[in-house]
Write an enzyme that holds these catalytic residues in place. Structure first.
Site, mmCIF file in Angstrom:
data_model
loop_
_atom_site.group_PDB
_atom_site.id
_atom_site.type_symbol
_atom_site.label_atom_id
_atom_site.label_comp_id
_atom_site.label_asym_id
_atom_site.label_seq_id
_atom_site.Cartn_x
_atom_site.Cartn_y
_atom_site.Cartn_z
ATOM 1 N N GLY A 44 0.654 -1.214 0.097
ATOM 2 C CA GLY A 44 0.300 -0.012 0.150
ATOM 3 C C GLY A 44 0.893 1.375 -0.018
ATOM 4 O O GLY A 44 1.941 1.307 0.300
ATOM 5 N N GLN A 49 2.726 10.026 1.468
ATOM 6 C CA GLN A 49 4.310 9.153 1.490
ATOM 7 C C GLN A 49 5.241 9.630 0.309
ATOM 8 O O GLN A 49 6.321 9.215 0.256
ATOM 9 C CB GLN A 49 3.963 7.568 1.193
ATOM 10 C CG GLN A 49 3.535 7.338 2.783
ATOM 11 C CD GLN A 49 3.358 5.808 2.566
ATOM 12 O OE1 GLN A 49 2.211 5.241 2.150
ATOM 13 N NE2 GLN A 49 4.261 5.166 3.329
ATOM 14 N N CYS A 86 6.030 -0.293 7.440
ATOM 15 C CA CYS A 86 5.674 1.087 6.524
ATOM 16 C C CYS A 86 6.781 1.615 5.671
ATOM 17 O O CYS A 86 7.770 1.513 6.246
ATOM 18 C CB CYS A 86 5.277 2.144 7.631
ATOM 19 S SG CYS A 86 4.654 3.828 6.728
ATOM 20 N N LEU A 87 6.322 1.777 4.325
ATOM 21 C CA LEU A 87 7.383 1.927 3.622
ATOM 22 C C LEU A 87 8.116 3.498 3.885
ATOM 23 O O LEU A 87 8.828 3.703 3.456
ATOM 24 C CB LEU A 87 6.649 2.421 1.893
ATOM 25 C CG LEU A 87 6.331 1.161 1.515
ATOM 26 C CD1 LEU A 87 5.552 1.534 0.215
ATOM 27 C CD2 LEU A 87 7.395 0.088 1.114
ATOM 28 N N HIS A 128 -4.252 1.166 7.895
ATOM 29 C CA HIS A 128 -2.832 1.781 7.793
ATOM 30 C C HIS A 128 -2.762 3.132 6.741
ATOM 31 O O HIS A 128 -2.236 4.135 6.967
ATOM 32 C CB HIS A 128 -1.918 0.855 7.364
ATOM 33 C CG HIS A 128 -0.571 1.304 7.328
ATOM 34 N ND1 HIS A 128 0.466 0.834 8.242
ATOM 35 C CD2 HIS A 128 0.164 2.070 6.558
ATOM 36 C CE1 HIS A 128 1.736 1.321 8.072
ATOM 37 N NE2 HIS A 128 1.538 2.184 6.910
ATOM 38 N N GLU A 129 -3.517 2.777 5.519
ATOM 39 C CA GLU A 129 -3.082 3.993 4.627
ATOM 40 C C GLU A 129 -4.326 4.961 5.087
ATOM 41 O O GLU A 129 -3.923 6.283 4.818
ATOM 42 C CB GLU A 129 -3.588 3.410 3.165
ATOM 43 C CG GLU A 129 -2.736 2.080 2.668
ATOM 44 C CD GLU A 129 -1.330 2.512 2.954
ATOM 45 O OE1 GLU A 129 -0.907 3.705 2.708
ATOM 46 O OE2 GLU A 129 -0.353 1.545 3.148
ATOM 47 N N HIS A 132 -2.421 7.551 7.192
ATOM 48 C CA HIS A 132 -1.436 8.261 6.482
ATOM 49 C C HIS A 132 -2.294 9.750 5.952
ATOM 50 O O HIS A 132 -1.737 10.540 6.132
ATOM 51 C CB HIS A 132 -0.864 7.563 5.262
ATOM 52 C CG HIS A 132 0.415 6.831 5.643
ATOM 53 N ND1 HIS A 132 1.458 7.270 6.275
ATOM 54 C CD2 HIS A 132 0.314 5.570 5.461
ATOM 55 C CE1 HIS A 132 2.187 6.291 6.405
ATOM 56 N NE2 HIS A 132 1.860 5.125 5.913
HETATM 57 ZN ZN LIG Z 1 2.664 3.469 5.923
#
Ligand SMILES: [Zn+2]
Length: 164
Positions: A44, A49, A86-87, A128-129, A132
């Site tokens: 995701g 991000q 998380c990225l 999670h997304e 953000h």
């Molecule tokens: Zn994340």
């Protein structure tokens, strides 16, 4: 052209704004987001991000690419622990408790109302997304002690995931 920004970048702390125009620009942006997500690779990616504070995220839990524009949470239920990363915090994973099931309403690229719902990985990715887009990163889900340790680890070691 866009890079994934890591924890500490201001766009990760900002609340994102709704998309108003469902145009070619939106399509180009989500194409780019999917490309960046697959390249990472991740399941995701939310627009903040990559430094863009718009209410958009993309995801693929192994069933093909999905796009959520202007998502809002409709329902969550249950409770489950999940090892979550998380990225924007590459190289870190924490066991985090969240609702097991999540449903959200959103729009597709043409401005049609759609929804996503699921548990397990999908339920986790949706929540999670969405976080953000509210300016929340994973660290806000940690208890005080774990968070303190995480911040210490990050200040000492940076993001080990970046070097892989
Ligand atoms: Zn994340």
């Amino acid at each position: 052209m866009f890079d994934i920004v890591t924890f500490g970048h201001p766009s990760l702390k900002m609340k994102s704004k709704n998309v108003e125009n469902f145009d070619d620009e939106l399509k180009d942006l989500t194409d780019k987001m999917l490309e960046i997500m697959y390249e990472a690779p991740g399941v995701g990616l939310a627009a903040p991000q990559i430094g863009i504070n718009k209410n958009i995220f993309v995801f693929d839990i192994g069933e093909g690419p999905n796009i959520a524009v202007n998502p809002i949470s409709i329902k969550v239920s249950g409770k489950v622990n999940f090892l979550e990363g998380c990225l924007s915090l590459p190289g870190y994973y924490w066991d985090i408790e969240r609702p097991e099931y999540a449903k959200l309403d959103c729009f597709d690229l043409k401005g049609n109302k759609i929804f996503y719902e699921g548990d397990d990985l999908l339920g986790r990715v949706l929540q999670h997304e969405l976080d953000h887009l509210k300016g929340k990163v994973l660290l806000t889900c940690l208890d005080r002690k774990t968070k303190k340790q995480a911040l210490k680890d990050i200040s000492v070691n940076g993001f080990p995931g970046n070097d892989v």
